[in-house]
Design a protein around this motif. Structure first.
Motif, PDB file in Angstrom:
ATOM      1  N   PRO A 266       0.824  -1.217   0.000  1.00 50.36           N
ATOM      2  CA  PRO A 266       0.000   0.000   0.000  1.00 50.36           C
ATOM      3  C   PRO A 266       0.853   1.260   0.000  1.00 50.36           C
ATOM      4  O   PRO A 266       1.705   1.442   0.872  1.00 50.36           O
ATOM      5  N   GLY A 267       0.668   2.085  -1.017  1.00 50.58           N
ATOM      6  CA  GLY A 267       1.394   3.337  -1.108  1.00 50.58           C
ATOM      7  C   GLY A 267       2.696   3.273  -1.874  1.00 50.58           C
ATOM      8  O   GLY A 267       3.342   4.306  -2.072  1.00 50.58           O
ATOM      9  N   SER A 268       3.107   2.099  -2.325  1.00 50.49           N
ATOM     10  CA  SER A 268       4.386   2.009  -3.033  1.00 50.49           C
ATOM     11  C   SER A 268       4.348   0.881  -4.043  1.00 50.49           C
ATOM     12  O   SER A 268       3.925  -0.229  -3.736  1.00 50.49           O
ATOM     13  N   LYS A 269       4.786   1.186  -5.258  1.00 47.14           N
ATOM     14  CA  LYS A 269       4.879   0.179  -6.316  1.00 47.14           C
ATOM     15  C   LYS A 269       6.186   0.389  -7.074  1.00 47.14           C
ATOM     16  O   LYS A 269       6.546   1.521  -7.404  1.00 47.14           O
ATOM     17  N   ARG A 270       6.880  -0.715  -7.320  1.00 46.80           N
ATOM     18  CA  ARG A 270       8.130  -0.645  -8.079  1.00 46.80           C
ATOM     19  C   ARG A 270       8.135  -1.727  -9.146  1.00 46.80           C
ATOM     20  O   ARG A 270       7.758  -2.863  -8.879  1.00 46.80           O
ATOM     21  N   VAL A 271       8.582  -1.331 -10.336  1.00 47.74           N
ATOM     22  CA  VAL A 271       8.691  -2.252 -11.463  1.00 47.74           C
ATOM     23  C   VAL A 271      10.057  -2.053 -12.099  1.00 47.74           C
ATOM     24  O   VAL A 271      10.457  -0.908 -12.372  1.00 47.74           O
ATOM     25  N   PHE A 272      10.764  -3.131 -12.342  1.00 45.00           N
ATOM     26  CA  PHE A 272      12.089  -3.067 -12.967  1.00 45.00           C
ATOM     27  C   PHE A 272      12.167  -4.056 -14.123  1.00 45.00           C
ATOM     28  O   PHE A 272      11.547  -5.120 -14.086  1.00 45.00           O
ATOM     29  N   TRP A 273      12.967  -3.696 -15.122  1.00 44.42           N
ATOM     30  CA  TRP A 273      13.153  -4.515 -16.322  1.00 44.42           C
ATOM     31  C   TRP A 273      14.634  -4.715 -16.598  1.00 44.42           C
ATOM     32  O   TRP A 273      15.457  -3.811 -16.361  1.00 44.42           O
ATOM     33  N   GLY A 274      14.945  -5.875 -17.169  1.00 46.63           N
ATOM     34  CA  GLY A 274      16.270  -6.091 -17.715  1.00 46.63           C
ATOM     35  C   GLY A 274      16.332  -5.572 -19.140  1.00 46.63           C
ATOM     36  O   GLY A 274      15.337  -5.123 -19.712  1.00 46.63           O
ATOM     37  N   GLN A 275      17.527  -5.682 -19.736  1.00 47.93           N
ATOM     38  CA  GLN A 275      17.730  -5.134 -21.082  1.00 47.93           C
ATOM     39  C   GLN A 275      17.294  -6.098 -22.175  1.00 47.93           C
ATOM     40  O   GLN A 275      17.144  -5.690 -23.327  1.00 47.93           O
ATOM     41  N   GLY A 276      17.095  -7.355 -21.826  1.00 46.47           N
ATOM     42  CA  GLY A 276      16.632  -8.339 -22.789  1.00 46.47           C
ATOM     43  C   GLY A 276      17.756  -9.169 -23.384  1.00 46.47           C
ATOM     44  O   GLY A 276      18.906  -8.724 -23.467  1.00 46.47           O
ATOM     45  N   THR A 277      17.401 -10.381 -23.794  1.00 53.03           N
ATOM     46  CA  THR A 277      18.338 -11.265 -24.477  1.00 53.03           C
ATOM     47  C   THR A 277      17.621 -11.913 -25.659  1.00 53.03           C
ATOM     48  O   THR A 277      16.467 -12.325 -25.551  1.00 53.03           O
ATOM     49  N   GLN A 278      18.298 -11.965 -26.784  1.00 57.33           N
ATOM     50  CA  GLN A 278      17.685 -12.466 -28.017  1.00 57.33           C
ATOM     51  C   GLN A 278      17.701 -13.991 -28.053  1.00 57.33           C
ATOM     52  O   GLN A 278      18.743 -14.609 -27.819  1.00 57.33           O
ATOM     53  N   VAL A 279      16.551 -14.562 -28.359  1.00 62.24           N
ATOM     54  CA  VAL A 279      16.429 -15.990 -28.603  1.00 62.24           C
ATOM     55  C   VAL A 279      15.946 -16.170 -30.039  1.00 62.24           C
ATOM     56  O   VAL A 279      14.917 -15.598 -30.432  1.00 62.24           O
ATOM     57  N   THR A 280      16.695 -16.931 -30.813  1.00 57.76           N
ATOM     58  CA  THR A 280      16.331 -17.196 -32.203  1.00 57.76           C
ATOM     59  C   THR A 280      16.270 -18.703 -32.413  1.00 57.76           C
ATOM     60  O   THR A 280      17.250 -19.401 -32.141  1.00 57.76           O
ATOM     61  N   VAL A 281      15.121 -19.181 -32.880  1.00 55.91           N
ATOM     62  CA  VAL A 281      14.926 -20.604 -33.113  1.00 55.91           C
ATOM     63  C   VAL A 281      14.774 -20.827 -34.618  1.00 55.91           C
ATOM     64  O   VAL A 281      13.842 -20.288 -35.240  1.00 55.91           O
ATOM     65  N   SER A 282      15.677 -21.594 -35.192  1.00 60.74           N
ATOM     66  CA  SER A 282      15.638 -21.856 -36.631  1.00 60.74           C
ATOM     67  C   SER A 282      14.850 -23.134 -36.907  1.00 60.74           C
ATOM     68  O   SER A 282      14.846 -24.073 -36.113  1.00 60.74           O
ATOM     69  N   SER A 283      14.201 -23.135 -38.059  1.00 63.86           N
ATOM     70  CA  SER A 283      13.377 -24.308 -38.427  1.00 63.86           C
ATOM     71  C   SER A 283      14.198 -25.340 -39.175  1.00 63.86           C
ATOM     72  O   SER A 283      15.329 -25.104 -39.558  1.00 63.86           O
TER      73      SER A 283
END
Length: 120
Positions: free
Chosen positions: A103-120
């Motif tokens: 109550p009264g406080s919310k925090r959200v954090f994100w990383g920078q991301g990492t690429q995943v590529t799946v070839s067929s």
């Protein structure tokens, strides 16, 4: 200062596996609900997997149920995503997310991301 650093992405053939890691620092890790999201060109960001604080509850997108497993190591402050039976449609940038709310406080954090590529 809070930092999330993802690793473990890469190129893999369909049917293969990858394990993503998200190392967290600068926060009390076990107070945060954590999640993995993914985003690919032309698609909205999608919630892939969720794990509550102290690992009491997990949830998955229907598209990954039975193939992906989310977990967290509270002692090491690391979030994981084990991805098995990968499909080309899993190709995306995967980012970890941390959420804390009282109550009264919310925090959200994100990383920078990492690429995943799946070839067929």
């Amino acid at each position: 200062q809070v930092h999330f650093v993802e690793s473990g992405g890469g190129l893999v053939q369909a049917g293969g596996s990858l394990r993503l890691s998200c190392a967290a620092s600068g926060l009390i890790f076990n107070l945060y609900d954590m999640a993995w999201y993914r985003e690919s060109p032309g698609n909205q960001r999608e919630l892939v997997a969720f794990i509550s604080k102290i690992s009491r509850r997990t949830d998955y997108a229907d598209s990954v149920k039975g193939r992906f497993t989310i977990s967290r190591d509270i002692a090491e402050n690391i979030l994981y995503l084990q991805m098995n039976s990968l499909k080309p449609e899993d190709t995306a940038v995967y980012s970890c997310n941390g959420f804390f709310e009282v109550p009264g406080s919310k925090r959200v954090f994100w990383g920078q991301g990492t690429q995943v590529t799946v070839s067929s």
